[in-house]
Design a protein around this motif. Structure first.
Motif, short mmCIF file in Angstrom:
data_model
loop_
_atom_site.label_atom_id
_atom_site.label_comp_id
_atom_site.label_asym_id
_atom_site.label_seq_id
_atom_site.Cartn_x
_atom_site.Cartn_y
_atom_site.Cartn_z
N LEU A 33 -43.16 36.96 47.11
CA LEU A 33 -43.39 36.00 46.03
C LEU A 33 -44.77 36.24 45.43
O LEU A 33 -45.72 36.56 46.15
CB LEU A 33 -43.34 34.57 46.58
CG LEU A 33 -41.99 34.06 47.04
CD1 LEU A 33 -42.16 32.77 47.83
CD2 LEU A 33 -41.07 33.84 45.84
N ILE A 34 -44.87 36.06 44.12
CA ILE A 34 -46.15 36.19 43.44
C ILE A 34 -46.53 34.80 42.93
O ILE A 34 -45.90 34.28 42.00
CB ILE A 34 -46.08 37.19 42.28
CG1 ILE A 34 -45.61 38.55 42.79
CG2 ILE A 34 -47.43 37.28 41.58
CD1 ILE A 34 -45.32 39.56 41.70
N PRO A 35 -47.54 34.15 43.55
CA PRO A 35 -47.96 32.84 43.10
C PRO A 35 -48.37 32.87 41.63
O PRO A 35 -49.02 33.81 41.18
CB PRO A 35 -49.16 32.51 43.99
CG PRO A 35 -48.97 33.36 45.20
CD PRO A 35 -48.31 34.62 44.70
N GLY A 94 -52.47 39.32 47.23
CA GLY A 94 -52.18 37.90 47.03
C GLY A 94 -50.71 37.58 46.94
O GLY A 94 -50.33 36.48 46.55
N GLN A 95 -49.86 38.54 47.32
CA GLN A 95 -48.41 38.28 47.33
C GLN A 95 -48.03 37.67 48.67
O GLN A 95 -48.55 38.05 49.71
CB GLN A 95 -47.64 39.58 47.11
CG GLN A 95 -47.89 40.17 45.74
CD GLN A 95 -47.04 41.39 45.49
OE1 GLN A 95 -45.91 41.49 45.96
NE2 GLN A 95 -47.58 42.34 44.75
N ILE A 96 -47.10 36.73 48.61
CA ILE A 96 -46.62 36.06 49.81
C ILE A 96 -45.42 36.83 50.33
O ILE A 96 -44.40 36.93 49.65
CB ILE A 96 -46.26 34.59 49.51
CG1 ILE A 96 -47.48 33.86 48.95
CG2 ILE A 96 -45.73 33.91 50.77
CD1 ILE A 96 -47.18 32.51 48.34
N PRO A 150 -49.24 29.59 55.66
CA PRO A 150 -49.37 30.28 56.95
C PRO A 150 -48.03 30.86 57.40
O PRO A 150 -46.96 30.41 56.96
CB PRO A 150 -49.84 29.17 57.90
CG PRO A 150 -49.39 27.90 57.27
CD PRO A 150 -49.42 28.15 55.78
N ARG A 151 -48.10 31.85 58.27
CA ARG A 151 -46.91 32.47 58.85
C ARG A 151 -46.00 31.38 59.41
O ARG A 151 -46.46 30.44 60.03
CB ARG A 151 -47.34 33.43 59.95
CG ARG A 151 -46.19 34.18 60.57
CD ARG A 151 -46.72 35.14 61.64
NE ARG A 151 -45.65 35.92 62.18
CZ ARG A 151 -45.24 37.09 61.72
NH1 ARG A 151 -45.85 37.63 60.68
NH2 ARG A 151 -44.24 37.73 62.27
N GLY A 152 -44.71 31.50 59.14
CA GLY A 152 -43.74 30.52 59.63
C GLY A 152 -43.39 29.43 58.63
O GLY A 152 -42.44 28.69 58.84
N THR A 153 -44.16 29.34 57.53
CA THR A 153 -43.85 28.34 56.50
C THR A 153 -42.49 28.66 55.88
O THR A 153 -42.20 29.82 55.58
CB THR A 153 -44.95 28.34 55.40
OG1 THR A 153 -46.18 27.94 56.00
CG2 THR A 153 -44.60 27.40 54.26
N LYS A 154 -41.66 27.64 55.69
CA LYS A 154 -40.35 27.80 55.06
C LYS A 154 -40.51 27.51 53.57
O LYS A 154 -41.11 26.49 53.19
CB LYS A 154 -39.32 26.84 55.66
CG LYS A 154 -39.19 26.94 57.16
CD LYS A 154 -38.45 28.17 57.58
CE LYS A 154 -38.11 28.07 59.05
NZ LYS A 154 -38.32 29.27 59.80
N GLN A 159 -59.93 33.92 47.54
CA GLN A 159 -58.62 33.50 47.03
C GLN A 159 -57.51 33.86 48.01
O GLN A 159 -56.58 33.07 48.21
CB GLN A 159 -58.34 34.14 45.66
CG GLN A 159 -59.22 33.59 44.57
CD GLN A 159 -59.14 34.41 43.29
OE1 GLN A 159 -59.19 35.65 43.31
NE2 GLN A 159 -59.03 33.72 42.16
N ILE A 160 -57.61 35.02 48.66
CA ILE A 160 -56.63 35.41 49.68
C ILE A 160 -56.68 34.43 50.84
O ILE A 160 -55.64 34.00 51.35
CB ILE A 160 -56.90 36.86 50.18
CG1 ILE A 160 -56.74 37.86 49.05
CG2 ILE A 160 -56.00 37.19 51.37
CD1 ILE A 160 -55.35 38.01 48.52
N ALA A 161 -57.88 34.05 51.27
CA ALA A 161 -58.04 33.11 52.38
C ALA A 161 -57.39 31.77 52.04
O ALA A 161 -56.75 31.15 52.90
CB ALA A 161 -59.52 32.94 52.73
N VAL A 162 -57.54 31.31 50.80
CA VAL A 162 -56.91 30.05 50.38
C VAL A 162 -55.39 30.17 50.47
O VAL A 162 -54.72 29.27 50.99
CB VAL A 162 -57.36 29.66 48.95
CG1 VAL A 162 -56.50 28.54 48.39
CG2 VAL A 162 -58.82 29.27 48.93
#
Length: 78
Positions: free
Chosen positions: A62-64, A48-50, A17-21, A8-11
């Motif tokens: 952020l918490i999905p 699993g937090q962004i 990915p890093r740099g996503t706005k 789930q973390i990999a998904v």
């Protein structure tokens, strides 16, 4: 607290990915940046937090599935 599996973390890492706005649409936290604030994804942690660096200077994650946000611009692969 439920921790996501490695898979789930990999998904999440592929989705954000890093740099996503990202744009914040809603967060139930007194320290939350205002709705509409833009931020840049710094990564995904083991819970699993962004991890986000917000344009306000905040680094609140952020918490999905809990927080409301959208991808404004996809980042490169990390």
């Amino acid at each position: 607290m439920h921790f996501p599996s490695r898979e789930q973390i990999a998904v999440l890492q592929r989705q954000y990915p890093r740099g996503t706005k990202v744009e914040l649409l809603g967060m139930d936290d007194p320290q939350a940046p205002p709705t509409g604030t833009m931020g840049e994804v710094m990564g995904v942690d083991d819970a699993g937090q962004i991890l986000v660096r917000w344009e306000t200077g905040s680094s609140l994650s952020l918490i999905p599935g809990v927080d409301s946000f959208r991808i404004a611009e996809k980042g490169g692969q990390s």
